[in-house]
Design a protein around this motif. Structure first.
Motif, PDB file in Angstrom:
ATOM      1  N   LEU A  97       0.836  -1.346   0.325  1.00 15.67           N
ATOM      2  CA  LEU A  97       0.497   0.186   0.128  1.00 15.67           C
ATOM      3  C   LEU A  97       0.992   1.233  -0.136  1.00 15.67           C
ATOM      4  N   GLY A  98       0.511   2.590  -1.237  1.00 11.79           N
ATOM      5  CA  GLY A  98       1.417   3.469  -0.607  1.00 11.79           C
ATOM      6  C   GLY A  98       0.726   4.701  -0.508  1.00 11.79           C
ATOM      7  N   GLY A  99       0.693   4.886   0.266  1.00 16.51           N
ATOM      8  CA  GLY A  99      -0.288   6.232   1.102  1.00 16.51           C
ATOM      9  C   GLY A  99       0.538   7.246   1.034  1.00 16.51           C
ATOM     10  N   PHE A 100      -0.371   8.732   0.815  1.00 14.46           N
ATOM     11  CA  PHE A 100      -0.011  10.348  -0.131  1.00 14.46           C
ATOM     12  C   PHE A 100      -0.917  10.659   1.152  1.00 14.46           C
ATOM     13  N   PHE A 125      -8.224  -9.401   5.178  1.00 13.98           N
ATOM     14  CA  PHE A 125      -7.224 -10.254   4.968  1.00 13.98           C
ATOM     15  C   PHE A 125      -6.204 -10.790   5.527  1.00 13.98           C
ATOM     16  N   GLY A 126      -6.839 -10.680   6.830  1.00 12.69           N
ATOM     17  CA  GLY A 126      -6.162 -11.762   7.249  1.00 12.69           C
ATOM     18  C   GLY A 126      -4.276 -11.661   7.047  1.00 12.69           C
ATOM     19  N   GLU A 127      -3.585 -12.675   7.401  1.00 12.76           N
ATOM     20  CA  GLU A 127      -1.703 -12.834   7.223  1.00 12.76           C
ATOM     21  C   GLU A 127      -2.049 -12.621   5.989  1.00 12.76           C
ATOM     22  N   LYS A 128      -2.740 -12.248   4.837  1.00 17.29           N
ATOM     23  CA  LYS A 128      -2.704 -11.956   3.343  1.00 17.29           C
ATOM     24  C   LYS A 128      -2.306 -10.840   3.587  1.00 17.29           C
ATOM     25  N   GLY A 129      -2.720 -10.189   4.314  1.00 19.89           N
ATOM     26  CA  GLY A 129      -2.940  -8.599   4.030  1.00 19.89           C
ATOM     27  C   GLY A 129      -2.119  -8.068   4.839  1.00 19.89           C
ATOM     28  N   ARG A 130      -1.303  -8.629   5.623  1.00 18.68           N
ATOM     29  CA  ARG A 130      -0.177  -7.879   5.749  1.00 18.68           C
ATOM     30  C   ARG A 130       1.021  -7.457   4.407  1.00 18.68           C
ATOM     31  N   HIS A 131       1.972  -5.934   4.578  1.00 20.72           N
ATOM     32  CA  HIS A 131       1.841  -5.577   3.181  1.00 20.72           C
ATOM     33  C   HIS A 131       3.576  -5.362   3.790  1.00 20.72           C
ATOM     34  N   ALA A 132       3.549  -4.462   2.774  1.00 26.25           N
ATOM     35  CA  ALA A 132       4.593  -3.723   2.343  1.00 26.25           C
ATOM     36  C   ALA A 132       4.111  -2.480   2.559  1.00 26.25           C
ATOM     37  N   ARG A 133       4.460  -1.217   2.609  1.00 28.22           N
ATOM     38  CA  ARG A 133       4.340   0.423   3.116  1.00 28.22           C
ATOM     39  C   ARG A 133       5.161   1.580   2.979  1.00 28.22           C
ATOM     40  N   SER A 134       4.355   2.518   1.854  1.00 24.69           N
ATOM     41  CA  SER A 134       5.121   3.062   2.019  1.00 24.69           C
ATOM     42  C   SER A 134       4.079   4.392   2.202  1.00 24.69           C
TER      43      SER A 134
END
Length: 157
Positions: A97-100, A125-134
């Motif tokens: 996910l990229g947040g501005f 999404f549970g564990e499938k929802g854990r993501h990299a992020r900026s």
């Protein structure tokens, strides 16, 4: 009803009609096993941007309203994903996910605001929802929105 649709219903979330692009870009690109969703604003079910989600964090928008706006951005991301895939169960993983965050110059709580998006992705999404992020603070966003979020999903073929 898909598993993800059932999860959304249990959370009281109804996906809106996907928002059309406001400039020269497409709302999503599906290539191989990757689905890229263009940045989504905190547009409500009525197709409008609420006054609560307009303005700058550290100014007219407080942290909790910013977090709610980020959450709404994810709901709009999922509306676009459903338009692209037909079935949200095809999402194998939320990759990034990229947040501005539209901020006053000295505002430093952008990670807290973006947690509204990240927390909802994990809740759905549970564990499938854990993501990299900026997450970055910016001087301006389209329509004066407080938050914009983009996404990259890995999908099942």
């Amino acid at each position: 009803m898909s598993v993800i649709d059932q999860k959304l219903a249990s959370l009281g979330i109804v996906l809106p009609v996907p928002v059309a692009p406001i400039a020269n870009y497409v709302p999503f690109v599906l290539t191989g096993r990757s689905l890229y969703i263009s940045g989504q604003l905190a547009i409500g079910q009525d197709g409008k941007l609420s006054d609560a989600h307009k303005g700058k964090l550290g100014g007219t928008v407080d942290k909790l309203a910013g977090q709610a706006a980020a959450r709404l951005c994810v709901i709009n991301l999922l509306a676009q994903a459903k338009a692209a895939l037909g079935n949200l169960d095809r999402i194998a993983r939320v990759v990034r996910l990229g947040g501005f965050i539209n901020v006053e110059p000295d505002y430093i709580d952008v990670p807290f605001v973006m947690n509204g998006a990240s927390d909802l992705a994990v809740e759905i999404f549970g564990e499938k929802g854990r993501h990299a992020r900026s997450t970055v603070g910016v001087a301006s966003l389209p329509l004066g929105c407080a938050v914009e979020v983009e996404a990259l999903f890995d999908i099942d073929a």
